[in-house]
Scaffold this active site. Sequence first.
Site, short mmCIF file in Angstrom:
data_model
loop_
_atom_site.label_atom_id
_atom_site.label_comp_id
_atom_site.label_asym_id
_atom_site.label_seq_id
_atom_site.Cartn_x
_atom_site.Cartn_y
_atom_site.Cartn_z
N HIS A 38 0.84 -1.10 -0.12
CA HIS A 38 0.04 0.00 0.02
C HIS A 38 0.90 1.27 -0.11
O HIS A 38 1.57 1.40 0.79
CB HIS A 38 -1.09 0.00 1.41
CG HIS A 38 -1.73 -1.28 1.35
ND1 HIS A 38 -3.14 -1.17 1.02
CD2 HIS A 38 -1.87 -2.37 1.99
CE1 HIS A 38 -3.69 -2.55 1.11
NE2 HIS A 38 -2.78 -3.11 1.69
N SER A 85 -2.91 1.88 -4.26
CA SER A 85 -3.38 3.13 -3.45
C SER A 85 -4.86 3.42 -3.64
O SER A 85 -5.34 3.22 -4.68
CB SER A 85 -2.23 4.23 -3.84
OG SER A 85 -2.43 5.20 -2.87
N ASP A 87 -11.44 1.40 -0.94
CA ASP A 87 -11.60 0.97 0.81
C ASP A 87 -12.96 0.72 0.87
O ASP A 87 -13.80 1.38 0.74
CB ASP A 87 -11.15 2.72 1.28
CG ASP A 87 -11.17 2.59 2.70
OD1 ASP A 87 -11.68 1.58 3.18
OD2 ASP A 87 -10.38 3.40 3.24
N GLU A 107 -8.78 -11.40 6.90
CA GLU A 107 -7.72 -10.95 7.51
C GLU A 107 -7.97 -11.13 8.89
O GLU A 107 -7.09 -11.07 9.44
CB GLU A 107 -7.49 -9.31 6.94
CG GLU A 107 -6.28 -8.79 7.66
CD GLU A 107 -5.90 -7.36 7.33
OE1 GLU A 107 -6.99 -6.78 6.38
OE2 GLU A 107 -4.97 -6.66 7.43
N ASP A 155 2.80 -3.19 4.35
CA ASP A 155 3.06 -1.29 4.47
C ASP A 155 4.53 -1.24 5.32
O ASP A 155 4.59 -1.39 6.48
CB ASP A 155 2.14 -1.13 5.88
CG ASP A 155 0.63 -1.38 5.23
OD1 ASP A 155 0.15 -0.44 4.18
OD2 ASP A 155 -0.24 -2.13 5.68
C1 6MZ Z 1 -2.45 -3.83 7.92
N1 6MZ Z 1 -3.42 -4.54 7.20
C2 6MZ Z 1 -4.34 -3.90 6.24
N2 6MZ Z 1 -5.55 -4.29 5.95
C3 6MZ Z 1 -6.62 -3.62 5.21
N3 6MZ Z 1 -6.12 -2.56 4.42
C4 6MZ Z 1 -4.89 -2.00 4.77
C5 6MZ Z 1 -4.02 -2.75 5.54
N4 6MZ Z 1 -2.81 -2.00 5.41
C6 6MZ Z 1 -2.99 -0.80 4.61
N5 6MZ Z 1 -4.28 -0.90 4.35
C7 6MZ Z 1 -5.04 -0.04 3.32
O1 6MZ Z 1 -4.19 0.85 2.70
C8 6MZ Z 1 -4.51 2.28 3.01
C9 6MZ Z 1 -3.19 2.95 3.01
O2 6MZ Z 1 -2.70 3.27 1.87
P1 6MZ Z 1 -3.20 4.09 0.43
O3 6MZ Z 1 -3.65 5.54 1.03
O4 6MZ Z 1 -4.29 3.58 0.03
O5 6MZ Z 1 -1.90 4.32 -0.25
C10 6MZ Z 1 -5.19 2.04 4.47
O6 6MZ Z 1 -5.94 3.38 4.51
C11 6MZ Z 1 -6.12 1.03 4.11
O7 6MZ Z 1 -7.09 1.12 3.24
ZN ZN Z 2 -2.84 -5.09 2.74
#
Ligand code: 6MZ
Ligand code: ZN
Length: 347
Positions: free
Chosen positions: A19, A99, A141, A204, A287
């Site tokens: 992400h 993203s 999202d 998850e 992440d």
């Molecule tokens: C830890 N496990 C996870 N589970 C689910 N969604 C996740 C995540 N980690 C990240 N995101 C998703 O990625 C967004 C941030 O990157 P972007 O703003 O999109 O680039 C988060 O707001 C969430 O929607």
């Molecule tokens: Zn993820």
Amino acid sequence: MDDDSVFYKKLPKVELHAHLNGSVSAQTMEKLIQRKPHLNIERNMTAIGKGQRRSLDECFEVFKLIHKLVDTEEDIHTVATDVIKEFADDNVKYLELRSTPREEKGTGLTKKSYVEAVIKAIQQCKYDGVDIDVRFLVAIDRRNGTEVAMETVKLAEEFMLSSGGLVLGIDLSGDPKVGHGRCLLPALEKARNCGLKLSLHMSEVSSQLEESELLLNLPPDRIGHGTFLHPEMGGSQPLVDQVVKHNIPLEICLTSNIKGKTVPSYSQHHFRYWYQLGHPCVICTDDKGVFCTDLSQEYQLAASTFSLSPDAVWELSERAVDCIFAGEAVKQQLKQKWTEIKPGLLK
Ligand SMILES: CNc1ncnc2c1ncn2[C@@H]1O[C@H](COP(=O)(O)O)[C@@H](O)[C@H]1O
Ligand SMILES: [Zn+2]
């Protein structure tokens, strides 16, 4: 760096689950904080350090802070460029970034200009000769519901047709405890029907059996996490059978699952279950900024936790190439790269 770490760093790698805003490094975060001192955000508020664990809810609070820091086209361009270069420095040869396009009334950022900023960063890195092939997945999202999901798919379709192959698919992510996949099915079906690939976060957290069944019927092209799919984790054999029947690769994010407390310890991670089945598993970071990791570290963790030999680690990274969303020609180029690098790395 010890000899062991050097091996994982030199290993050519494919990253399929990253992400963008979760991947922002400490250095880039410093730049963003300096651009917006009035927000009073400190570096330690946007990352979960070594040995620390939070709940998933707290992780989602961290994303909210990062989104405050990244709210202009320039910010998006900066983070995308830095993240791509960092993955390239870690010997990631192919990256699918994902993203969620955001609109920010205050800065004039629109969902379209958001995606454009990411694409420009990808193109600039290519122009500058950064040794990595980068593609983009537009994220939905899940908390934003049916209509926004449909708009996101439309946007992704437009860019799939106009970006020269850079936009390849859709990611479904966001807080798994909010919203239901049922509402998102029409958008995901539309995406699939127009040729966008689907990578869906599934199971998850526990108690998502019904949703996982619905989503698996699409079926997705890859699964993010899938922590609670198998019977030992409260999932079910029919779910596993379905994943196996369609040969749907799992994106495995070890540190993320430990730090987000959805898995109690590395050795209890579901990677073991699926790997032993011989099912395609791709090691990913999720992440890297928030969880303070990189892909080399994740491979090293997988190897040490599950006693994988260097040959097995090599095979894991090579097989990831089969799971990418780009076409056959790209897969062949990557396989060629792996073949050239192998003799220097595995004696
Ligand atoms: C830890 N496990 C996870 N589970 C689910 N969604 C996740 C995540 N980690 C990240 N995101 C998703 O990625 C967004 C941030 O990157 P972007 O703003 O999109 O680039 C988060 O707001 C969430 O929607
Ligand atoms: Zn993820």
